[in-house]
Design an enzyme around this catalytic site. Structure first.
Site, PDB file in Angstrom:
ATOM      1  N   SER A   1       4.677   3.897  -0.269  1.00  0.00           N
ATOM      2  CA  SER A   1       5.865   3.053  -0.401  1.00  0.00           C
ATOM      3  C   SER A   1       5.472   1.583  -0.363  1.00  0.00           C
ATOM      4  O   SER A   1       4.477   1.213   0.273  1.00  0.00           O
ATOM      5  CB  SER A   1       6.802   3.370   0.766  1.00  0.00           C
TER       6      SER A   1
ATOM      7  N   TYR B   1       7.697   3.366   9.688  1.00  0.00           N
ATOM      8  CA  TYR B   1       7.577   4.119   8.434  1.00  0.00           C
ATOM      9  C   TYR B   1       6.477   3.525   7.564  1.00  0.00           C
ATOM     10  O   TYR B   1       5.598   4.238   7.066  1.00  0.00           O
ATOM     11  CB  TYR B   1       8.924   4.071   7.715  1.00  0.00           C
TER      12      TYR B   1
ATOM     13  N   LYS C   1       2.925   5.256   6.417  1.00  0.00           N
ATOM     14  CA  LYS C   1       2.498   5.383   5.018  1.00  0.00           C
ATOM     15  C   LYS C   1       1.139   4.702   4.810  1.00  0.00           C
ATOM     16  O   LYS C   1       0.270   5.231   4.110  1.00  0.00           O
ATOM     17  CB  LYS C   1       3.547   4.770   4.088  1.00  0.00           C
TER      18      LYS C   1
END
Lengths: 325, 325
Positions: free
Chosen positions: B124, B148, B152
């Site tokens: 992402s 998050y 990633k």
């Protein structure tokens, strides 16, 4: 304040311990007690304050929690297996270098609501791998070419996230290659950078496996200890969310190292350097960073040597027997 | 070839499954069987080839190994909990997004000497966080501002190291914000980027919480599926050790989105957009990347839309009921 050093038995850990005991304080706060941890029990130095030494493996369940029982205000985390071993033993590298660090951060997070220690973590320029610019800036991405570099890069990300969430107050410092390393020659691919200075100063022959034009990035053991102590007491507010810093250092070629040795110790010393090209080592070293522009760390007050002559003189002062008057 | 899709029940997973079944092959090799996995059992689509569906949690012991029993040649790993949930539940985020992925990579490493599947991993642009340049290049460092994004970024590092060591053949793709997302409005901070197009096209009012000048980075769901399929069949040799790629996309402002909606659907549609500034959302969005120069991925054949009109038309073609003649 209470201080915990994890990885205290290593070369930098021992020098850091000596510096902490000599100063007796960190950032103006007296050191009340010192805990020294490593995979083998560190030696207990003579000191006027309480020192605990402990042999423990951070990757084992419960190890990190036991280290935190005294709620150290300041934690230096230097423990790692080195690059060659992490490459040779994939599982051990991830277990010690990644899981061990994560256990430590998790134990801090879970230990108490209001406990938020300063954590100084030693990362490495091994987080960078070719292709790289000649001079690497502060926003270069991490493309490690070893499992060790991968593990250090991951721990940097964890340190930043645990800091952002308020679980700890982390500073990650990417150390240059440390020279001159004291002690015996080792099999690390980088060993010759120290060897070509250390052995001639001791009257011994040293092997140079690469071309004189090879350029690399250095700081002395004394500078490394200085980085750690500065990271321990700096104001972390100016770091924002960017908790990891490339440390300043000195970019010199092997030819410049040898010229410095000649200036400091005379031509007899440099004649002890024997050129014996090794393609394997030359190829490994060719992928390494050559120079950095460590603007952020410099602006935040971190300082390294500015000449290789100085690095050699530090080795002579700190490691060699005093010259008889 | 045998194909495994982990995270098959999500929006992109379902579109990827449909595309795989429509093509019947990947890189010229017929698909023999398809396994669809997610935390809830994905629907079984009608198809002429064997399809297994399985509800499993990659973070549970044994889950990854059971998914690998058939030795899939190609694995799409799309499973993750989203940014908001990973921020709200620290432990769950690390368990699902980091440990789940690591379990998968470990199960591949441990499964068989000669087994080396292609693994396509969705990363992402959340790996990037301010301060950032206006246009982000391919060698920008990762400074995520969410757990998050941290998870990633860590998985990208693992993917590269497991690929370098020869355990798998990984390609990590950093997806732009996907627009126009089909379905109902959700509470994601990015939701309005899709909502201000999707709701007016359905004759419904949409809330715009930020200024028209806000710029962001987009690709359609159709482009996202195209990225995944290209990553599945590309030659990975030109990637070298840099296995993770920022995908191409389209950088537009909210004003440009609205102008595109007017061109495609007329002024009646844009009149359904109601401006209702929300400082919380505006502040979150202000820290997000605005544009990338995705040179590497573009040179490697990844393609995204080049106008927002095209992105809107794709939504109309793929999601809205056909217009009666």
């Amino acid at each position: 304040m209470k201080v915990l050093v994890i990885g205290a038995a290593g070369m930098v850990g021992r020098k850091l311990t000596a510096a902490l005991l000599a100063a007796g304080q960190v950032g103006g706060q007296p050191i009340e007690s010192l805990m020294l941890a490593d995979i083998v029990a560190p030696e207990t130095p003579a000191a006027s304050l309480p020192i605990d030494t402990i042999a423990t493996d951070l990757s084992e369940p419960g190890s990190a929690a036991s280290l935190l029982q005294a709620r150290p205000d300041l934690i230096f985390h230097l423990a790692a297996i080195v690059s060659g071993e992490a490459e040779a033993d994939f599982e051990k590298g991830y277990r010690i270098n990644l899981d061990g660090t994560r256990h430590l951060f998790e134990a801090i997070r879970l230990s108490a609501q209001l406990y938020r220690p300063r954590v100084v973590f030693t990362s490495s320029i091994a987080v960078f791998g070719e292709p790289l610019p000649a001079v690497i800036g502060d926003s270069q991405d991490h493309t490690p070419l070893t499992s060790y570099g991968t593990q250090k890069a991951i721990c940097e990300l964890l340190l930043a996230d645990y800091s952002r969430r308020g679980f700890l107050d982390g500073v990650g410092i990417r150390l240059p290659t440390i020279a001159v390393r004291p002690g015996k020659p080792n099999k690390a691919a980088s060993g010759f950078f120290s060897g070509i200075i250390r052995e001639p100063l001791a009257g011994m022959e040293a092997i140079l496996p690469v071309d004189d034009s090879v350029r690399h990035w250095f700081a002395s053991p004394r500078a490394a200890v200085g980085f750690l102590l500065h990271a321990a007491q700096m104001d972390t507010a100016p770091l924002g969310q960017r908790r990891n810093l490339t440390m300043p250092g000195l970019s010199v070629t092997v030819a410049e190292q040898i010229a410095a040795l000649r200036r400091v110790a005379g031509p007899a010393a440099t004649q002890l350097i024997r050129r014996q090209p090794d393609e394997v080592i030359a190829k490994i070293v060719a992928g390494w960073p050559q120079a950095f522009d460590a603007q952020r760390a410099s602006a935040l007050g971190f300082r390294a040597e500015t000449s290789f002559d100085e690095i050699i003189r530090i080795h002579i002062e700190d490691e060699l027997p005093p010259v008889q008057p």
